[in-house]
Design a protein around this motif. Structure first.
Motif, PDB file in Angstrom:
ATOM      1  N   UNK A  58       1.128  -1.141   0.223  1.00 33.90           N
ATOM      2  CA  UNK A  58      -0.102   0.118  -0.113  1.00 33.90           C
ATOM      3  C   UNK A  58       1.110   1.373   0.201  1.00 33.90           C
ATOM      4  N   UNK A  59       2.133   1.290   0.669  1.00 31.75           N
ATOM      5  CA  UNK A  59       2.774   2.613   0.468  1.00 31.75           C
ATOM      6  C   UNK A  59       3.547   2.647  -0.315  1.00 31.75           C
ATOM      7  N   UNK A  60       4.070   1.510  -0.649  1.00 31.97           N
ATOM      8  CA  UNK A  60       4.630   1.176  -2.603  1.00 31.97           C
ATOM      9  C   UNK A  60       3.547   2.422  -3.403  1.00 31.97           C
ATOM     10  N   UNK A  61       2.454   1.877  -3.531  1.00 32.15           N
ATOM     11  CA  UNK A  61       0.929   2.392  -4.385  1.00 32.15           C
ATOM     12  C   UNK A  61       1.233   3.305  -4.513  1.00 32.15           C
ATOM     13  N   UNK A  62       1.143   4.107  -2.955  1.00 29.07           N
ATOM     14  CA  UNK A  62       1.037   5.684  -2.582  1.00 29.07           C
ATOM     15  C   UNK A  62       2.306   5.946  -3.126  1.00 29.07           C
ATOM     16  N   UNK A  63       3.861   5.549  -3.349  1.00 27.99           N
ATOM     17  CA  UNK A  63       4.604   6.762  -3.586  1.00 27.99           C
ATOM     18  C   UNK A  63       4.523   6.691  -4.551  1.00 27.99           C
ATOM     19  N   UNK A  64       3.894   5.475  -4.973  1.00 29.25           N
ATOM     20  CA  UNK A  64       4.283   5.439  -7.224  1.00 29.25           C
ATOM     21  C   UNK A  64       3.132   6.278  -7.469  1.00 29.25           C
ATOM     22  N   UNK A  65       1.668   6.579  -6.657  1.00 29.30           N
ATOM     23  CA  UNK A  65       1.104   7.525  -7.106  1.00 29.30           C
ATOM     24  C   UNK A  65       1.935   9.148  -7.261  1.00 29.30           C
ATOM     25  N   UNK A  66       2.102   9.105  -6.169  1.00 28.84           N
ATOM     26  CA  UNK A  66       2.654  10.336  -6.313  1.00 28.84           C
ATOM     27  C   UNK A  66       3.848  11.022  -6.660  1.00 28.84           C
ATOM     28  N   UNK A  67       4.302   9.810  -7.235  1.00 33.07           N
ATOM     29  CA  UNK A  67       6.145  10.856  -7.578  1.00 33.07           C
ATOM     30  C   UNK A  67       5.323  10.258  -9.428  1.00 33.07           C
ATOM     31  N   UNK A  68       5.219   9.076 -10.013  1.00 33.68           N
ATOM     32  CA  UNK A  68       4.812   9.236 -11.497  1.00 33.68           C
ATOM     33  C   UNK A  68       3.728   9.389 -11.703  1.00 33.68           C
ATOM     34  N   UNK A  69       3.340  10.543 -13.378  1.00 32.23           N
ATOM     35  CA  UNK A  69       1.845  10.578 -13.606  1.00 32.23           C
ATOM     36  C   UNK A  69       3.021  10.951 -15.047  1.00 32.23           C
ATOM     37  N   UNK A  70       1.338  10.849 -16.136  1.00 31.01           N
ATOM     38  CA  UNK A  70       1.350  10.369 -17.341  1.00 31.01           C
ATOM     39  C   UNK A  70       2.461  11.575 -18.060  1.00 31.01           C
ATOM     40  N   UNK A  71       3.046  11.330 -18.799  1.00 29.03           N
ATOM     41  CA  UNK A  71       3.394  12.403 -19.711  1.00 29.03           C
ATOM     42  C   UNK A  71       2.717  13.768 -19.707  1.00 29.03           C
ATOM     43  N   UNK A  72       0.874  13.849 -20.087  1.00 26.91           N
ATOM     44  CA  UNK A  72       0.741  14.885 -20.290  1.00 26.91           C
ATOM     45  C   UNK A  72      -0.404  15.584 -19.366  1.00 26.91           C
ATOM     46  N   UNK A  73       0.154  15.148 -18.013  1.00 27.67           N
ATOM     47  CA  UNK A  73      -0.517  15.973 -17.269  1.00 27.67           C
ATOM     48  C   UNK A  73       0.432  16.848 -16.518  1.00 27.67           C
TER      49      UNK A  73
END
Length: 120
Positions: A83-98
């Motif tokens: 769950x913590x890993x999922x949250x970090x990935x959500x925060x760090x990664x973003x789509x190219x056009x976002x």
């Protein structure tokens, strides 16, 4: 007789969110919002009253969407570590056009000293 809305409210809120996120509150004009949202100026004022109220509606939608995404990721996780890993990935990664960054943080930096409603 009142006319029915010819647009889906969440669709136009998402379009406004993208504009505010990319440009910030001050640089986003009413004309830019009307064009970017694809609605008439009259519909804009009838639905959202003014730019500030639209912005508050956008921040509310952003918060609800973000909270929903966080909840979904946590519930799909098999462990606290995942769950913590999922949250970090959500925060760090973003789509190219976002747009970059967090709309809430960007808004707080731009407006919190000027607008008590945003500061909350």
């Amino acid at each position: 007789m009142a006319r029915s809305k010819e647009f889906e409210i969440n669709v136009v809120l998402d379009k406004a969110m993208d504009l505010f996120w990319r440009q910030g509150y001050e640089k986003t004009s009413i004309q830019g919002l009307v064009q970017g949202m694809g609605i008439h100026r009259r519909s804009f004022y009838d639905t959202f009253v003014d730019k500030h109220q639209l912005f508050m509606d956008v921040l509310n939608r952003y918060t609800l969407t973000l909270n929903s995404n966080i909840t979904n990721r946590i519930h799909r996780s098999n462990s606290a570590k995942e769950a913590i890993q999922q949250l970090f990935e959500m925060i760090v990664s973003c789509e190219e056009n976002q747009p970059k960054g967090c709309l809430t943080v960007n808004s707080a930096v731009e407006l919190s000293l000027l607008d008590p409603e945003v500061a909350v």
